[in-house]
Structures are given as structure tokens and as C-alpha cells.
Design a protein around this motif. Structure first.
Motif, PDB file in Angstrom:
ATOM      1  N   ALA A 105      -7.626   8.226  -3.453  1.00 23.67           N
ATOM      2  CA  ALA A 105      -8.129   6.848  -3.515  1.00 23.67           C
ATOM      3  C   ALA A 105      -9.456   6.797  -4.265  1.00 23.67           C
ATOM      4  O   ALA A 105      -9.699   5.879  -5.063  1.00 23.67           O
ATOM      5  CB  ALA A 105      -8.290   6.284  -2.106  1.00 23.67           C
TER       6      ALA A 105
ATOM      7  N   TRP B 136       0.874  -1.182   0.000  1.00 26.85           N
ATOM      8  CA  TRP B 136       0.000   0.000   0.000  1.00 26.85           C
ATOM      9  C   TRP B 136       0.905   1.224   0.000  1.00 26.85           C
ATOM     10  O   TRP B 136       1.935   1.222   0.674  1.00 26.85           O
ATOM     11  CB  TRP B 136      -0.860   0.042   1.271  1.00 26.85           C
ATOM     12  CG  TRP B 136      -1.680  -1.182   1.504  1.00 26.85           C
ATOM     13  CD1 TRP B 136      -1.238  -2.389   1.948  1.00 26.85           C
ATOM     14  CD2 TRP B 136      -3.090  -1.316   1.321  1.00 26.85           C
ATOM     15  NE1 TRP B 136      -2.284  -3.275   2.047  1.00 26.85           N
ATOM     16  CE2 TRP B 136      -3.436  -2.633   1.676  1.00 26.85           C
ATOM     17  CE3 TRP B 136      -4.098  -0.450   0.896  1.00 26.85           C
ATOM     18  CZ2 TRP B 136      -4.743  -3.110   1.607  1.00 26.85           C
ATOM     19  CZ3 TRP B 136      -5.398  -0.913   0.844  1.00 26.85           C
ATOM     20  CH2 TRP B 136      -5.720  -2.240   1.187  1.00 26.85           C
TER      21      TRP B 136
ATOM     22  N   GLY C 264      -3.563  -0.555  -2.745  1.00 29.75           N
ATOM     23  CA  GLY C 264      -4.289   0.691  -2.531  1.00 29.75           C
ATOM     24  C   GLY C 264      -3.471   1.738  -1.817  1.00 29.75           C
ATOM     25  O   GLY C 264      -2.239   1.724  -1.865  1.00 29.75           O
TER      26      GLY C 264
ATOM     27  N   THR D 145      -8.886   7.319  -8.030  1.00 27.26           N
ATOM     28  CA  THR D 145      -8.209   6.220  -8.725  1.00 27.26           C
ATOM     29  C   THR D 145      -8.862   4.869  -8.426  1.00 27.26           C
ATOM     30  O   THR D 145      -8.339   3.836  -8.810  1.00 27.26           O
ATOM     31  CB  THR D 145      -6.720   6.178  -8.317  1.00 27.26           C
ATOM     32  OG1 THR D 145      -6.640   6.142  -6.885  1.00 27.26           O
ATOM     33  CG2 THR D 145      -5.971   7.401  -8.822  1.00 27.26           C
ATOM     34  N   ASP D 146      -9.975   4.889  -7.676  1.00 25.19           N
ATOM     35  CA  ASP D 146     -10.720   3.672  -7.326  1.00 25.19           C
ATOM     36  C   ASP D 146      -9.864   2.672  -6.543  1.00 25.19           C
ATOM     37  O   ASP D 146      -9.935   1.463  -6.766  1.00 25.19           O
ATOM     38  CB  ASP D 146     -11.292   3.023  -8.598  1.00 25.19           C
ATOM     39  CG  ASP D 146     -12.385   2.010  -8.267  1.00 25.19           C
ATOM     40  OD1 ASP D 146     -13.072   2.213  -7.244  1.00 25.19           O
ATOM     41  OD2 ASP D 146     -12.520   1.012  -9.001  1.00 25.19           O
ATOM     42  N   GLU D 147      -9.063   3.180  -5.611  1.00 21.42           N
ATOM     43  CA  GLU D 147      -8.205   2.308  -4.804  1.00 21.42           C
ATOM     44  C   GLU D 147      -8.848   2.020  -3.443  1.00 21.42           C
ATOM     45  O   GLU D 147      -9.623   2.831  -2.931  1.00 21.42           O
ATOM     46  CB  GLU D 147      -6.851   2.997  -4.558  1.00 21.42           C
ATOM     47  CG  GLU D 147      -6.014   3.205  -5.806  1.00 21.42           C
ATOM     48  CD  GLU D 147      -5.486   1.907  -6.408  1.00 21.42           C
ATOM     49  OE1 GLU D 147      -5.420   0.887  -5.692  1.00 21.42           O
ATOM     50  OE2 GLU D 147      -5.147   1.916  -7.607  1.00 21.42           O
ATOM     51  N   GLN D 148      -8.468   0.897  -2.850  1.00 22.03           N
ATOM     52  CA  GLN D 148      -8.861   0.600  -1.474  1.00 22.03           C
ATOM     53  C   GLN D 148      -8.018   1.445  -0.519  1.00 22.03           C
ATOM     54  O   GLN D 148      -6.984   1.997  -0.896  1.00 22.03           O
ATOM     55  CB  GLN D 148      -8.658  -0.889  -1.178  1.00 22.03           C
ATOM     56  CG  GLN D 148      -9.725  -1.731  -1.820  1.00 22.03           C
ATOM     57  CD  GLN D 148      -9.763  -3.157  -1.273  1.00 22.03           C
ATOM     58  OE1 GLN D 148      -9.688  -4.077  -2.041  1.00 22.03           O
ATOM     59  NE2 GLN D 148      -9.891  -3.356   0.005  1.00 22.03           N
TER      60      GLN D 148
ATOM     61  N   LEU E  81       0.683   3.048  -8.970  1.00 28.70           N
ATOM     62  CA  LEU E  81      -0.562   2.342  -8.624  1.00 28.70           C
ATOM     63  C   LEU E  81      -0.865   1.130  -9.493  1.00 28.70           C
ATOM     64  O   LEU E  81      -1.560   0.216  -9.054  1.00 28.70           O
ATOM     65  CB  LEU E  81      -1.748   3.315  -8.633  1.00 28.70           C
ATOM     66  CG  LEU E  81      -1.783   4.298  -7.451  1.00 28.70           C
ATOM     67  CD1 LEU E  81      -2.971   5.249  -7.583  1.00 28.70           C
ATOM     68  CD2 LEU E  81      -1.827   3.569  -6.109  1.00 28.70           C
ATOM     69  N   ASP E  82      -0.337   1.108 -10.702  1.00 27.55           N
ATOM     70  CA  ASP E  82      -0.636  -0.042 -11.563  1.00 27.55           C
ATOM     71  C   ASP E  82       0.430  -1.125 -11.502  1.00 27.55           C
ATOM     72  O   ASP E  82       0.369  -2.111 -12.243  1.00 27.55           O
ATOM     73  CB  ASP E  82      -0.853   0.424 -13.012  1.00 27.55           C
ATOM     74  CG  ASP E  82      -2.147   1.220 -13.132  1.00 27.55           C
ATOM     75  OD1 ASP E  82      -3.099   0.885 -12.385  1.00 27.55           O
ATOM     76  OD2 ASP E  82      -2.200   2.186 -13.920  1.00 27.55           O
TER      77      ASP E  82
ATOM     78  N   SER F 181      -9.250  -5.421  -4.490  1.00 35.34           N
ATOM     79  CA  SER F 181      -8.218  -4.628  -5.173  1.00 35.34           C
ATOM     80  C   SER F 181      -7.855  -5.282  -6.493  1.00 35.34           C
ATOM     81  O   SER F 181      -7.638  -6.500  -6.538  1.00 35.34           O
ATOM     82  CB  SER F 181      -6.940  -4.577  -4.326  1.00 35.34           C
ATOM     83  OG  SER F 181      -7.055  -3.635  -3.302  1.00 35.34           O
TER      84      SER F 181
END
Ligand SMILES: [Zn+2]
Lengths: 88, 277
Positions: free
Chosen positions: B127, B71, B103, B130-133, B96-97, B261
Motif C-alpha cells: 500500500a 478493496w 485500496g 503504490t500510495d493506496e489507502q 489497482l488502476d 483514494s
């Protein structure tokens, strides 16, 4: 979930609880033997308050002792800190 | 029993620790970005740290068959420097990718200050964008209750936050109910002196049930015990709890949470690796 019999739990916990009580008692004695006063130290009063919680019959003693050692939460913390609300 | 440690700082541990964890049944772990014990001087310091978290640590874990996830964030302590924090937040998307990134975390509060709250909110914004947890650190000792309430306030105000994709870590007796009742995941950290013990963590499982509860060691560079999750397993067994309940907390729950995730690609140990037959 498995619910244990109190006699079985007590069998496991008796010696550890006895040992922990002795540790606390000895630490308090150690404080008393030391020179000077802790009358103005708020932490000493918190220890005293926590010991009182142990004598209560309720089953949330751990939670209550945690709260004694916690700074209070204020609902208007945002205003006090100057952090604006993000209602979205 | 196989288990997953959902919060452990392996950059601070030795390769011998990876070996010990593997021998004890650890098959995967997740490592949130945290404070190194000193304040980093620049955004490049964080870039190097994220490189270590996403490249070298997974490799080192892999030597012992452990799958490593991570993370990314700037932790609450260094968030006092808001301008540096903003530079780091702007740089995080570069990573992030990468494989294994789950996340944004561990974000949160430390001393419950205005700057910490500001940087926390900006991380949450990242978050969401970027649609992250999200993995959240709650403060220690006397600051925990106040800080946890502030964090929950900030999260619950924002209707865009999906609470099932947020883990609030380091809960104890006075904060666990607040976190679970609001629909978040809660993590219990077994840590000497300042946090929970294995016995108290088992008490919490007995009181609240296994739903949305995780157990971790938060092993780091301080006095901590990377094998604390096996201690929890032993205490559960000592009290006669079913193996299925133990497995739920230390294995199935982390998988359920992480599976939300896109960076969580997990090879279960019972299935041969790369088994695409
Ligand atoms: Zn941590």
C-alpha cells in the motif's frame, strides 16, 4: 450533541433491560438444571465476573465486560511470535 | 436519507439485496476482498475474484443506481499460507488502476499468528509503495483486543503510514478509543451475535462524537444483515439526534474517507449523472 433526560432514556430502556435480565437469569437457571459441573470451564467464571461488572457504578461497564472476554495483550508479542520490528 | 455502506460483501448477496439496499437509500458501497468460506487453491482463484469485484459487481450494483467500490488483498485467514499470500500480493497491482478500486483491504489479523502478522506487514508495504489507502479487519470475540493492539503497534511503528488514510474496522467498546486516539478512522460493524448492535453503535457515537467514525453492515455469506445501516439511522432518530449528525456518520464521513483514494469517482445522487455543465 443532543443529551437526553435520564427519565426519557429509562422510559425507553426499562422493558428491554428487564427482558434481557430475565433472559440471562433463565439461561443461568437452565445451566444449573443441566447435569454435570462447569467448575473447570474458564468461560463460566468469565460470565460470573461480567455479572459483577453490572453492579459497579462506573459508566464503562460495556468496555469492562468486553475486556473480561478478551485475551490479554502482551507488549513483547513480537519477540514471542518472532516478528521483527519495522521502524521506518 | 441517502447513505453509504463502507463495508459489505456483495458477492455473497443476491441481486434482490441490491434492490432492497437501493430502496432504503443506499447510493454507494465499498466491498473489501475477504474469505469466501473456503481456502482458494491458487493465485488464479484470487485473480478471478478480483475480476468479479472490479467488473461484475459494479455492473450489478449499477442496475439499481448504487455505485460500487472495492478493496483488494488476500484476507487474514488465507494469509496463513504465506507463499500463496506473496503470489497474490505480487499480482494485486494488475488491478489497482481499475475504476472503483479504493485500496488494499480488508487486511488484518484473525487468530493473531506470526504468519498473519507477516502477511499484514507485506500488504502495508504494498500500500505504501503504490500510495493506496488501507482498510483493516480486526479479529472477532476474544481475539479482538489483542489483535487490534498488535495491528496498531505495527502501523504506529512505521512513520510512513498516513493514519488518516487507514480505516480500522469492526471496533467495539474496548477498541474504539485506541483507534481514534492514534488518528485512524474507525468502523463499527453491526452484526448479529459477534459484533456491535445498532444501539451500542449509537452509544459509541454519543460517547466519542462523529469524527472519523463509520458504520457498516459487513453483510456477507454468514448470518448478517445487509440493511443494518438503516437500523442504525432509525436508532439515531429514535434518540432524537439531528439529521445532520446522522448524515455526517452514514454519508459524509464515508465520502471524506474514500475521497483520499484516486479510484473514488462519485456521482452524488442530488446531481444529475454526468452533469458536466
Ligand atoms: Zn468484511
Amino acid at each position: 450533541m443532543n443529551v437526553r433526560k435520564s427519565a426519557a432514556v429509562f422510559e425507553q430502556e426499562f422493558l428491554p433491560v428487564r427482558a434481557k435480565l430475565l433472559e440471562v437469569a433463565a439461561a443461568l437457571d437452565r445451566l444449573d438444571r443441566a447435569d454435570g459441573s462447569l467448575a473447570t470451564d474458564a468461560r463460566r467464571a468469565k460470565i460470573q465476573a461480567a455479572i459483577q461488572v453490572l453492579l459497579r457504578p462506573e459508566d464503562d461497564r460495556a468496555e469492562q465486560i468486553q475486556l473480561i472476554f478478551s485475551r490479554p495483550f502482551e507488549d513483547d508479542w513480537r519477540k514471542k511470535l518472532g516478528v521483527s520490528e519495522v521502524r521506518k | 436519507m441517502y447513505y453509504i455502506d463502507p463495508h459489505i460483501h456483495m458477492v455473497s448477496r443476491t441481486t434482490d439485496d441490491y434492490e432492497t439496499l437501493a430502496k432504503m437509500g443506499c447510493v454507494a458501497l465499498s466491498e473489501p476482498a475477504f474469505w469466501a468460506g473456503y481456502d482458494r487453491g491458487s493465485v488464479d482463484g484470487f485473480r478471478d475474484y478480483f475480476e468479479q469485484l472490479t467488473v461484475f459487481e459494479p455492473k450489478r450494483a449499477g442496475w439499481y443506481g448504487i455505485q460500487h467500490f472495492t478493496w483488494l488483498c488476500i484476507n487474514a485467514k488465507e494469509a496463513e499460507n504465506v507463499s500463496l499470500a506473496r503470489e497474490v500480493i505480487a499480482m494485486i497491482p494488475e488491478f489497482l488502476d481499475r475504476p472503483g478500486v479504493l485500496g488494499i483491504g480488508e487486511i488484518g489479523l484473525n487468530k493473531n499468528t506470526k504468519n498473519e502478522a507477516t502477511v499484514f506487514l507485506e500488504h502495508v508495504e504494498l500500500a505504501l509503495r503504490t500510495d493506496e489507502q488501507i482498510l483493516i479487519h480486526t479479529p472477532h470475540l476474544e481475539d479482538k483486543y489483542q489483535g487490534t493492539r498488535m495491528i496498531l503497534d505495527m502501523l504506529c511503528d512505521d512513520g510512513r503510514v498516513n493514519r488518516e488514510r487507514v480505516l480500522v474496522d469492526h471496533v467495539e467498546e474496548h477498541t474504539v478509543r485506541l483507534v481514534l486516539e492514534q488518528g485512524f478512522w474507525a468502523g463499527m460493524t453491526l452484526y448479529p451475535v459477534s459484533k456491535c448492535t445498532p444501539a451500542r453503535a449509537v452509544d459509541i457515537v454519543e460517547m466519542y462524537g462523529p469524527e472519523r467514525l463509520l458504520v457498516n453492515s459487513a453483510g456477507d455469506w454468514g448470518p448478517s444483515k445487509p440493511t443494518a445501516v438503516p437500523d442504525f439511522i432509525l436508532e439515531m432518530r429514535r434518540r432524537g439526534h439531528a439529521e445532520s449528525l446522522i448524515r455526517r456518520v452514514v454519508y459524509e464521513n464515508p465520502i471524506a474517507f474514500f475521497s483520499q483514494s484516486r479510484g473514488f469517482v462519485f456521482n452524488p445522487p442530488d446531481v444529475a449523472e454526468h452533469a458536466n455543465v
